[in-house]
Scaffold this motif. Structure first.
Motif, PDB file in Angstrom:
ATOM      1  N   TYR A 210      33.156  66.035  47.727  1.00 53.40           N
ATOM      2  CA  TYR A 210      33.544  65.290  46.321  1.00 53.40           C
ATOM      3  C   TYR A 210      32.609  65.639  45.638  1.00 53.40           C
ATOM      4  CZ  TYR A 210      36.340  61.843  44.060  1.00 53.40           C
ATOM      5  OH  TYR A 210      36.879  60.987  42.438  1.00 53.40           O
ATOM      6  N   ASP A 211      31.389  64.631  45.446  1.00 51.63           N
ATOM      7  CA  ASP A 211      30.465  64.724  44.797  1.00 51.63           C
ATOM      8  C   ASP A 211      30.069  65.835  44.019  1.00 51.63           C
ATOM      9  OD1 ASP A 211      30.205  61.241  44.544  1.00 51.63           O
ATOM     10  OD2 ASP A 211      28.777  62.037  46.276  1.00 51.63           O
ATOM     11  N   ARG A 212      29.554  66.307  44.888  1.00 50.03           N
ATOM     12  CA  ARG A 212      29.157  67.988  44.080  1.00 50.03           C
ATOM     13  C   ARG A 212      30.484  68.525  43.255  1.00 50.03           C
ATOM     14  NH1 ARG A 212      28.480  73.470  48.008  1.00 50.03           N
ATOM     15  NH2 ARG A 212      27.370  75.198  46.591  1.00 50.03           N
ATOM     16  N   MET A 213      31.959  68.704  44.085  1.00 49.46           N
ATOM     17  CA  MET A 213      32.793  69.743  43.221  1.00 49.46           C
ATOM     18  C   MET A 213      32.824  67.807  41.829  1.00 49.46           C
ATOM     19  SD  MET A 213      37.122  68.772  44.280  1.00 49.46           S
ATOM     20  CE  MET A 213      37.054  67.470  44.874  1.00 49.46           C
ATOM     21  N   ASN A 214      32.542  67.109  41.945  1.00 50.10           N
ATOM     22  CA  ASN A 214      33.242  65.908  40.537  1.00 50.10           C
ATOM     23  C   ASN A 214      31.117  67.427  39.289  1.00 50.10           C
ATOM     24  OD1 ASN A 214      34.254  64.206  41.131  1.00 50.10           O
ATOM     25  ND2 ASN A 214      33.062  62.887  41.756  1.00 50.10           N
ATOM     26  N   ARG A 215      30.066  67.540  40.342  1.00 43.95           N
ATOM     27  CA  ARG A 215      28.901  67.547  39.122  1.00 43.95           C
ATOM     28  C   ARG A 215      29.658  69.437  38.752  1.00 43.95           C
ATOM     29  NH1 ARG A 215      25.630  66.790  43.283  1.00 43.95           N
ATOM     30  NH2 ARG A 215      25.651  68.730  44.482  1.00 43.95           N
ATOM     31  N   PHE A 216      29.595  69.927  39.792  1.00 43.59           N
ATOM     32  CA  PHE A 216      31.153  71.235  39.523  1.00 43.59           C
ATOM     33  C   PHE A 216      31.814  71.335  37.928  1.00 43.59           C
ATOM     34  CE2 PHE A 216      29.854  74.041  43.105  1.00 43.59           C
ATOM     35  CZ  PHE A 216      28.815  74.283  42.656  1.00 43.59           C
ATOM     36  N   SER A 217      32.996  69.849  37.639  1.00 46.72           N
ATOM     37  CA  SER A 217      33.844  69.226  36.666  1.00 46.72           C
ATOM     38  C   SER A 217      33.319  69.192  35.667  1.00 46.72           C
ATOM     39  CB  SER A 217      35.026  68.102  37.268  1.00 46.72           C
ATOM     40  OG  SER A 217      35.509  68.465  36.706  1.00 46.72           O
ATOM     41  N   GLU A 218      32.208  68.293  36.043  1.00 46.93           N
ATOM     42  CA  GLU A 218      31.568  68.487  34.764  1.00 46.93           C
ATOM     43  C   GLU A 218      30.175  69.304  33.584  1.00 46.93           C
ATOM     44  OE1 GLU A 218      28.217  65.359  36.224  1.00 46.93           O
ATOM     45  OE2 GLU A 218      29.653  64.048  36.111  1.00 46.93           O
ATOM     46  N   LYS A 219      30.349  70.395  34.796  1.00 43.05           N
ATOM     47  CA  LYS A 219      29.228  71.332  34.327  1.00 43.05           C
ATOM     48  C   LYS A 219      30.874  72.004  33.545  1.00 43.05           C
ATOM     49  CE  LYS A 219      25.759  72.834  37.477  1.00 43.05           C
ATOM     50  NZ  LYS A 219      25.214  73.449  38.856  1.00 43.05           N
ATOM     51  N   LEU A 220      32.122  72.492  34.058  1.00 42.34           N
ATOM     52  CA  LEU A 220      32.804  72.993  33.478  1.00 42.34           C
ATOM     53  C   LEU A 220      33.257  72.176  32.017  1.00 42.34           C
ATOM     54  CD1 LEU A 220      35.074  75.764  33.883  1.00 42.34           C
ATOM     55  CD2 LEU A 220      36.505  73.810  35.065  1.00 42.34           C
ATOM     56  N   ASP A 221      33.538  71.043  32.445  1.00 44.72           N
ATOM     57  CA  ASP A 221      33.854  70.739  30.899  1.00 44.72           C
ATOM     58  C   ASP A 221      32.926  70.942  30.237  1.00 44.72           C
ATOM     59  OD1 ASP A 221      35.763  69.788  32.217  1.00 44.72           O
ATOM     60  OD2 ASP A 221      34.890  67.318  32.212  1.00 44.72           O
ATOM     61  N   CYS A 222      31.486  70.320  30.122  1.00 41.06           N
ATOM     62  CA  CYS A 222      30.730  71.396  29.310  1.00 41.06           C
ATOM     63  C   CYS A 222      30.272  72.719  29.109  1.00 41.06           C
ATOM     64  CB  CYS A 222      28.921  71.047  30.090  1.00 41.06           C
ATOM     65  SG  CYS A 222      28.153  69.700  30.427  1.00 41.06           S
ATOM     66  N   ILE A 223      30.622  73.438  30.074  1.00 46.44           N
ATOM     67  CA  ILE A 223      31.297  74.825  29.649  1.00 46.44           C
ATOM     68  C   ILE A 223      32.387  75.662  28.516  1.00 46.44           C
ATOM     69  CG2 ILE A 223      31.476  76.785  30.118  1.00 46.44           C
ATOM     70  CD1 ILE A 223      29.981  76.927  32.735  1.00 46.44           C
ATOM     71  N   GLU A 224      33.717  74.128  28.541  1.00 44.18           N
ATOM     72  CA  GLU A 224      34.749  74.299  28.081  1.00 44.18           C
ATOM     73  C   GLU A 224      34.412  74.456  26.308  1.00 44.18           C
ATOM     74  OE1 GLU A 224      39.164  73.371  27.762  1.00 44.18           O
ATOM     75  OE2 GLU A 224      38.064  71.809  29.590  1.00 44.18           O
ATOM     76  N   ALA A 225      33.540  72.995  26.687  1.00 42.75           N
ATOM     77  CA  ALA A 225      33.114  72.272  24.924  1.00 42.75           C
ATOM     78  C   ALA A 225      31.993  74.264  24.092  1.00 42.75           C
ATOM     79  CB  ALA A 225      32.137  71.162  25.131  1.00 42.75           C
TER      80      ALA A 225
END
Length: 98
Positions: free
Chosen positions: A50-65
């Motif tokens: 779950y923690d790893r998935m959250n980190r990937f989600s944060e990275k994905l948000d940065c990439i989207e920006a």
């Protein structure tokens, strides 16, 4: 004496049955403890995932920006290049016509 021997045999049989039941209960307790340990390990793994998935989600948000920022630049570059290509094509056409 026969009554005493019969009583001893009955008690021995009874104690054997009790011992067998206690052995089965101890096996069940051990199995439950192992199952609880497995569940605890699975829960720990689930938390890590779950923690790893959250980190990937944060990275994905940065990439989207970053993609949104770059989108306007790419649109401008495409517009300028297409304008330049059309101008060059028009100039070449004018040269060949004259």
């Amino acid at each position: 004496m026969t009554i005493l021997e019969e009583h001893i045999n009955n008690e021995t049989t009874r104690l054997d049955r009790i011992e067998t039941k206690i052995d089965k209960l101890s096996d069940a307790v051990v199995a439950i403890a192992r199952a609880e340990e497995k569940l605890a390990n699975l829960q720990g793994d689930q938390i890590k995932l779950y923690d790893r998935m959250n980190r990937f989600s944060e990275k994905l948000d940065c990439i989207e920006a970053s993609v949104v920022k770059n989108e306007s630049s790419v649109k401008l570059i495409n517009f300028l290049l297409s304008t330049i290509v059309v101008a060059v094509a028009t100039a070449l056409a004018m040269l060949f016509i004259n």
